[in-house]
Write a protein that holds these residues in place. Structure first.
Motif, PDB file in Angstrom:
ATOM      1  N   TRP A   7     -11.318  -0.077  -2.498  1.00 49.07           N
ATOM      2  CA  TRP A   7     -11.233  -1.022  -3.626  1.00 49.07           C
ATOM      3  C   TRP A   7      -9.893  -1.688  -3.488  1.00 49.07           C
ATOM      4  O   TRP A   7      -9.961  -2.991  -3.846  1.00 49.07           O
ATOM      5  N   LEU A   8      -8.858  -0.908  -3.482  1.00 53.01           N
ATOM      6  CA  LEU A   8      -7.502  -1.368  -3.549  1.00 53.01           C
ATOM      7  C   LEU A   8      -7.361  -2.233  -2.391  1.00 53.01           C
ATOM      8  O   LEU A   8      -6.571  -3.391  -2.386  1.00 53.01           O
ATOM      9  N   TRP A   9      -7.832  -2.120  -1.336  1.00 43.58           N
ATOM     10  CA  TRP A   9      -7.707  -2.967  -0.036  1.00 43.58           C
ATOM     11  C   TRP A   9      -8.262  -4.128  -0.157  1.00 43.58           C
ATOM     12  O   TRP A   9      -8.051  -5.276   0.097  1.00 43.58           O
ATOM     13  N   GLU A  10      -9.643  -4.067  -0.730  1.00 46.53           N
ATOM     14  CA  GLU A  10     -10.291  -5.256  -0.696  1.00 46.53           C
ATOM     15  C   GLU A  10      -9.755  -6.304  -2.098  1.00 46.53           C
ATOM     16  O   GLU A  10      -9.942  -7.420  -1.889  1.00 46.53           O
ATOM     17  N   TYR A  11      -9.056  -5.512  -2.939  1.00 48.89           N
ATOM     18  CA  TYR A  11      -8.481  -6.460  -4.148  1.00 48.89           C
ATOM     19  C   TYR A  11      -7.048  -6.535  -4.016  1.00 48.89           C
ATOM     20  O   TYR A  11      -6.378  -6.557  -5.080  1.00 48.89           O
ATOM     21  N   ARG A  12      -6.658  -6.389  -2.874  1.00 44.06           N
ATOM     22  CA  ARG A  12      -4.944  -6.228  -2.452  1.00 44.06           C
ATOM     23  C   ARG A  12      -4.353  -7.651  -2.953  1.00 44.06           C
ATOM     24  O   ARG A  12      -3.252  -7.679  -3.462  1.00 44.06           O
ATOM     25  N   LYS A  13      -5.163  -8.740  -2.810  1.00 48.03           N
ATOM     26  CA  LYS A  13      -4.588 -10.023  -3.219  1.00 48.03           C
ATOM     27  C   LYS A  13      -3.997  -9.974  -4.755  1.00 48.03           C
ATOM     28  O   LYS A  13      -2.976 -10.221  -5.155  1.00 48.03           O
ATOM     29  N   TYR A  14      -5.168  -9.557  -5.514  1.00 43.38           N
ATOM     30  CA  TYR A  14      -4.802  -9.361  -7.119  1.00 43.38           C
ATOM     31  C   TYR A  14      -4.158  -8.402  -7.465  1.00 43.38           C
ATOM     32  O   TYR A  14      -3.273  -8.436  -8.425  1.00 43.38           O
ATOM     33  N   VAL A  15      -3.909  -7.352  -6.726  1.00 43.75           N
ATOM     34  CA  VAL A  15      -3.071  -6.050  -7.031  1.00 43.75           C
ATOM     35  C   VAL A  15      -1.531  -6.557  -6.739  1.00 43.75           C
ATOM     36  O   VAL A  15      -0.687  -6.341  -7.571  1.00 43.75           O
ATOM     37  N   ILE A  16      -1.417  -7.223  -5.635  1.00 47.26           N
ATOM     38  CA  ILE A  16       0.193  -8.030  -5.748  1.00 47.26           C
ATOM     39  C   ILE A  16       0.487  -9.114  -6.532  1.00 47.26           C
ATOM     40  O   ILE A  16       1.570  -9.030  -6.940  1.00 47.26           O
ATOM     41  N   ILE A  17      -0.574  -9.831  -6.860  1.00 52.57           N
ATOM     42  CA  ILE A  17      -0.332 -10.943  -7.882  1.00 52.57           C
ATOM     43  C   ILE A  17       0.388 -10.444  -9.150  1.00 52.57           C
ATOM     44  O   ILE A  17       1.184 -10.783  -9.868  1.00 52.57           O
ATOM     45  N   PHE A  18      -0.530  -9.169  -9.746  1.00 54.36           N
ATOM     46  CA  PHE A  18      -0.209  -8.512 -11.214  1.00 54.36           C
ATOM     47  C   PHE A  18       0.770  -7.762 -11.160  1.00 54.36           C
ATOM     48  O   PHE A  18       1.360  -7.487 -12.066  1.00 54.36           O
TER      49      PHE A  18
END
Length: 579
Positions: A7-18
């Motif tokens: 899940w973290l890998w799939e949403y990595r873009k949002y993780v980095i952004i926030f």
């Protein structure tokens, strides 16, 4: 656990952004100085740019929000940084490139030059590299790669087909002669023996392997030449424009040290040197550098003639040059002449003669926008008032007004506006670093590097930048590094260009990975290459590029820009007031 990581890998873009802003938020909160606040914005933009979690152009707009909120600069002062002289130069250069592509001048030039160079293997590769590099000097390296690769593969497909047919014909002739001599009655067996079939299959596999290697080498030669060619002119690559803009912003009294003619005088010889080394490397790795085979004896006369006919057919398909093409060519030549003669350096240019030594009134962007304007007022067809047009319903003749060389709708679609925003973001970031004294702080903390000889320092920086460019956009690397290098040069009292010039060009020398540059990605997919096909020659070329640019900087670059001296205009003060 596995699902969480997925899940973290799939949403990595949002993780980095926030997560990135929260992780670096303690910096401005605890230190609470202008330098720390500007550092917060710099780090945030660098992370967003390097990961591309947000589009590059959108990230470039962050100073418009953060600098006023953090009381570094006012909103009005930030916004004025987004359209500078360098931005206008980029607009004009990109518009001219669009007109050249629109009227297919680059393809016509490419085919004509290849017909002149010749069809021998070594000369063919060299011809492709020369014309790709030349085209890339004026239009984007993406377009130059995209136009040349189909021509390369079309020629090689015809070459392998012709050689296979000729070999089959010769083999059949030899087989018939053998059978005739064995049969006294003239009866000719038509079925080849198993030994002959095995030999034919071995020859086919050997021929396909040879042309597979040839195709890889030719494809990479186009890809690498596109990146190398973009370094020769000021508008050839985005990092070049970023350097020009940064120099003018950080050192406003530099006296136009970087202009079109000075840039070309320094980097064109370096481009030629890199092309020669690249050609020799690819010849050695993919063709085998044997003079007898390489320069002509490996290609039959029939194959040579077939390739020549292919080129002639491609040229005929373009038709004869029309009025619009002649106009674009004349305007293009006029633009280059005006750029080179504005302030050539060794003699007074037309700007000095027209404005009585007040050279500051005109820059390269002045010429760029002038020629751009001409594309929108010159008709694409020669007006013939005496020719009647078509007839309307009432029987009266209608006069059809020809379109201009360019229309705004086409330019609006093709002009890469994101590049202009990226340039503006770089300028705003540089100005914020200067106003907040972050540049001065960085320079003071880099003083221990003064113990390293400048030549060695430049060499190490170029290697770092080259390797970073393999995984990051070269415009991003230039934007982040150049203000730091300017501060370092000021603190160490060395010429800023001695560090900024070689590192800027090193950011364009990314030859190892498909993700490094768009030409690499296009070639990797189009030619069905493997990663190692690009890594092996790319690593060698990366190192050769670092050596070449540092050699150029310490030889003719030192003489041109007086790099052994610390110029007065580079001695910037802290806390510069905003204009």
């Amino acid at each position: 656990m596995a699902n969480s990581m997925k899940w973290l890998w799939e949403y990595r873009k949002y993780v980095i952004i926030f997560m990135t802003p929260f992780l670096i938020l303690p910096l401005p909160l605890t230190v609470n100085t202008s330098e720390a606040k500007c550092g917060f914005v710099l780090i945030l933009m660098a992370v967003y740019w390097c990961t591309e979690c947000v589009p590059l152009a959108v990230t470039a707009l962050l100073p418009v929000f953060f600098f006023p909120m953090l009381r570094i600069m006012t909103a009005k002062q930030v916004c004025t940084q987004y359209f500078s002289d360098s931005t206008m130069l980029g607009v004009g250069g990109l518009t001219v490139a669009i007109s050249v592509e629109h009227w297919n001048l680059h393809k016509r030039l490419a085919i004509a030059v290849l017909m002149v160079v010749g069809m021998r293997p070594a000369l063919l590769m060299l011809g492709f590299m020369i014309i790709t590099a030349f085209i890339s000097m004026w239009i984007t390296n993406i377009a130059s790669t995209a136009i040349m690769l189909p021509i390369v593969h079309s020629m090689l497909d015809h070459l392998i087909k012709t050689e296979a047919e000729e070999e089959e014909r010769e083999q059949c002739g030899a087989t018939l002669q053998v059978h005739k001599s064995k049969d006294g009655f003239g009866n000719i067996p038509v079925e080849p023996s198993p030994e002959e079939l095995l030999q034919a299959e071995q020859r086919r596999l050997k021929r396909e392997q040879k042309y597979l290697s040839f195709k890889k080498g030719m494809s990479l030669s186009v890809c690498y030449a596109a990146s190398i060619g973009g370094t020769a002119t000021l508008t050839g690559s985005i990092p070049n424009l970023i350097l020009k803009a940064q120099i003018d912003k950080i050192f406003p009294e530099n006296g136009d040290v970087i202009n079109y003619s000075s840039w070309f005088g320094f980097f064109f010889p370096n481009m030629v040197l890199m092309l020669i080394l690249c050609w020799l490397l690819l010849q050695f790795m993919y063709l085998g550098f044997r003079v007898k085979n390489t320069f002509g004896c490996g290609m039959t006369r029939r194959s040579h003639d077939e390739l020549y006919q292919v080129m002639r057919h491609e040229l005929r398909m373009l038709g004869s040059m029309c009025f619009a093409e002649y106009c674009v060519l004349i305007l293009f030549i006029l633009l280059v002449l005006l750029w080179f003669t504005r302030e050539p350096g060794f003699i007074p240019g037309w700007a000095s003669l027209l404005f009585n030594q007040e050279k500051k009134f005109v820059t390269d962007s002045t010429v760029s926008i002038l020629i751009t304007f001409m594309f929108f007022i010159i008709p694409s067809k020669f007006p013939r008032c005496w020719h009647a047009g078509s007839l309307d319903i009432s029987g009266r003749s209608e006069v059809k007004i020809p379109d201009t060389l360019l229309d705004y709708d086409a330019v609006e679609k093709l002009l890469p506006w994101n590049i202009l925003l990226l340039l503006g973001g770089a300028m705003a970031l540089a100005k914020g670093s200067e106003v907040s004294n972050l540049s001065f702080w960085l320079g003071q903390n880099l003083l221990p590097l003064g113990n390293i000889p400048p030549v060695a320092l430049s060499f190490v920086l170029c290697i770092i930048v080259t390797m970073l460019t393999e995984v990051c956009n070269n415009a991003v690397v230039s934007t982040v590094f150049l203000p730091i290098l300017a501060s370092m040069a000021n603190a160490l009292k060395i010429h800023p260009l001695s560090l900024m010039l070689p590192t800027t060009i090193s950011s364009s020398f990314a030859f190892m990975l498909p993700v490094a540059t768009p030409p690499n990605a296009i070639t990797f997919n189009y030619a069905n290459l493997k990663i190692m096909d690009m890594v092996k020659p790319g690593l060698v070329l990366n190192l050769l590029g670092v050596v070449c640019i540092n050699f150029a900087t310490q030889t003719w670059g030192s003489a041109m820009f007086r790099l052994n001296e610390f110029p007065a205009w580079a001695n910037i003060s802290t806390g510069t007031e905003l204009i």
